[in-house]
Scaffold this active site. Structure first.
Site, PDB file in Angstrom:
ATOM      1  N   CYS A   1      45.120  16.646 -21.985  1.00  0.00           N
ATOM      2  CA  CYS A   1      44.834  16.021 -21.437  1.00  0.00           C
ATOM      3  C   CYS A   1      43.559  16.117 -21.486  1.00  0.00           C
ATOM      4  O   CYS A   1      43.618  14.872 -20.591  1.00  0.00           O
ATOM      5  CB  CYS A   1      45.588  17.071 -19.886  1.00  0.00           C
ATOM      6  SG  CYS A   1      44.772  18.633 -19.629  1.00  0.00           S
TER       7      CYS A   1
ATOM      8  N   HIS B   1      45.487  20.754 -15.012  1.00  0.00           N
ATOM      9  CA  HIS B   1      45.960  19.336 -15.615  1.00  0.00           C
ATOM     10  C   HIS B   1      45.134  18.397 -15.491  1.00  0.00           C
ATOM     11  O   HIS B   1      44.572  18.658 -14.213  1.00  0.00           O
ATOM     12  CB  HIS B   1      47.339  19.314 -16.070  1.00  0.00           C
ATOM     13  CG  HIS B   1      47.624  17.878 -16.487  1.00  0.00           C
ATOM     14  ND1 HIS B   1      48.143  17.874 -17.715  1.00  0.00           N
ATOM     15  CD2 HIS B   1      48.384  17.198 -15.721  1.00  0.00           C
ATOM     16  CE1 HIS B   1      48.313  16.627 -18.164  1.00  0.00           C
ATOM     17  NE2 HIS B   1      49.053  16.175 -16.205  1.00  0.00           N
TER      18      HIS B   1
ATOM     19  N   HIS C   1      48.827  10.075 -18.685  1.00  0.00           N
ATOM     20  CA  HIS C   1      47.725  11.716 -19.179  1.00  0.00           C
ATOM     21  C   HIS C   1      49.350  12.027 -20.123  1.00  0.00           C
ATOM     22  O   HIS C   1      50.091  11.108 -20.954  1.00  0.00           O
ATOM     23  CB  HIS C   1      48.308  11.902 -18.008  1.00  0.00           C
ATOM     24  CG  HIS C   1      50.507  12.826 -17.500  1.00  0.00           C
ATOM     25  ND1 HIS C   1      50.438  13.636 -17.274  1.00  0.00           N
ATOM     26  CD2 HIS C   1      50.960  11.650 -17.488  1.00  0.00           C
ATOM     27  CE1 HIS C   1      51.631  13.362 -16.858  1.00  0.00           C
ATOM     28  NE2 HIS C   1      52.007  12.289 -16.768  1.00  0.00           N
TER      29      HIS C   1
END
Length: 392
Positions: free
Chosen positions: A297, A351, A363
């Site tokens: 990510c 994240h 993402h």
């Protein structure tokens, strides 16, 4: 009567396991939620701002207990830097035995690396958990493996604090491309001598920032420390780094880049496989078969922004400290969006993605998945922490 006494003792024992000696701390995130109970699912009763001072009344799991507005509240312990603790009568002190020892955010090898210690660094051991020593590193509670630390004493005399290997900011003077047919060794000193420690290697065609020249070597940054690579196997492709210096401390990078530019470029990587630690696009064979590469990510965010000359930190835990805080209702294209998705550390940012408008973001979520677009609703809205605007 005896049974009742035993039961009360058990209750007191359980309660004491949740109590921590009162500490003073400072909030290290832009907006820290105060919850009614020690759970991310609990109701939010208020907020604390960055650098706001708090006094902990104890600890319950991953949450500190505080008094806010005359009521008991709970805040994620990952977002507080303790600045004062009640001293204990005896402490352990140790010295690192590894050439480079990773410092992690938690007591386990799967936790993110937040820094490193050089050989023979002195550390104060605050506790032991799951084969890791608890230490204070750059003002934060961190962990290092017990396998690479030699305990030197148990005394109340303080020792020098552990310091990171690379602390001074420096600007690259050029960009090089690795031309070696095989991996190129990164050395601790500018020497080919057999006694020169090899701290890692670089792949063919890998690009690397060059900071200076020393004899027949280029000085580079490698795994948060200085290293040297042999000039013979490096082709200089830029006399000055193509990446702009990021302005820290919450300021924004001034650039001609727009949020729409960021979104358009990020969309070109849709379908790229997830690769833990990955920071480059996937490589495919002539038949379209996956060979290697990919993003995690924060690697995707790092790569997209670097394309426009903006250098961000490597991990989501560090990226959240950059830019200007943005509320979920005021997000614009190109803003970074941060989430808590790690169930083993529910109070820790784990994240990051890029907002693309229409309540959606791009993402690369997890192993086995790919770069994709998701709705900022349901699960992601519930675990949303904050947005950050990095460009003007």
């Amino acid at each position: 009567m005896k049974k009742r006494i035993v039961f009360i003792v058990m209750l007191l024992s359980i309660a004491s396991s949740q109590i921590a000696i009162a500490d003073t701390g400072v909030v290290n995130t832009a907006s820290l939620r105060i919850r009614q109970k020690p759970s991310l699912l609990s109701n939010i009763t208020g907020y604390l701002l960055k650098n706001e001072k708090i006094t902990t009344l104890g600890k319950s799991g991953d949450f500190y207990i505080i008094n806010h507005g005359g009521k008991t509240g709970y805040i994620g312990s990952s977002y507080v830097n303790l600045v004062k603790s009640t001293p204990v009568s005896t402490k352990k002190y140790g010295q690192t035995t590894a050439t480079i020892l990773n410092v992690r955010s938690g007591a386990g090898s799967t936790y993110p690396v937040t820094g490193s210690l050089a050989l023979s660094s002195k550390v104060t051991i605050l506790g032991t958990l799951n084969g890791f020593y608890k230490i204070n590193y750059n003002g934060k509670t961190s962990y290092i493996s017990t396998l690479y630390v030699k305990v030197t004493s148990s005394t109340s005399t303080p020792t020098p604090a552990a310091t990171p290997i690379v602390t001074t900011a420096a600007k690259p003077t050029g960009v090089g491309n690795i031309t070696a047919s095989d991996f190129l060794n990164v050395r601790k000193t500018a020497s080919l001598d057999s006694n020169s420690t090899i701290i890692g290697s670089l792949k063919p065609n890998q690009k690397i920032d060059i900071y200076e020249t020393q004899n027949n070597f280029y000085k580079i940054k490698y795994s948060n420390q200085w290293g040297y690579i042999y000039k013979k196997y490096v082709s200089v492709i830029n006399e000055a780094s193509s990446s702009a210096d990021y302005i820290p401390n919450g300021q924004q990078s001034t650039t001609a880049t727009t949020g729409n530019n960021i979104v358009s470029y990020a969309n070109t990587f849709l379908g790229t496989p997830y690769l833990w630690g990955g920071t480059s696009p996937a490589t495919l064979s002539t038949t379209g078969k996956y060979i290697g590469g990919g993003f995690d990510c924060s690697g995707l965010v790092l790569y997209v922004y670097k394309h426009y000359g903006i250098t961000l930190p490597r991990t989501s835990m560090d990226q959240i400290n950059e830019g200007t805080p943005i509320n979920i209702d005021n997000l614009e294209n190109g803003d970074l969006v941060f989430f808590t998705t790690n169930t083993s550390s529910p109070s820790e940012v784990s994240h990051v993605g890029i907002y693309i408008g229409n309540n959606k973001f791009i993402h690369c979520p997890k192993p086995g998945d790919v770069v994709k677009i998701s709705e900022l609703t349901g699960y992601y809205k519930e675990n949303f922490v904050i947005g950050k605007r990095v460009i003007k």
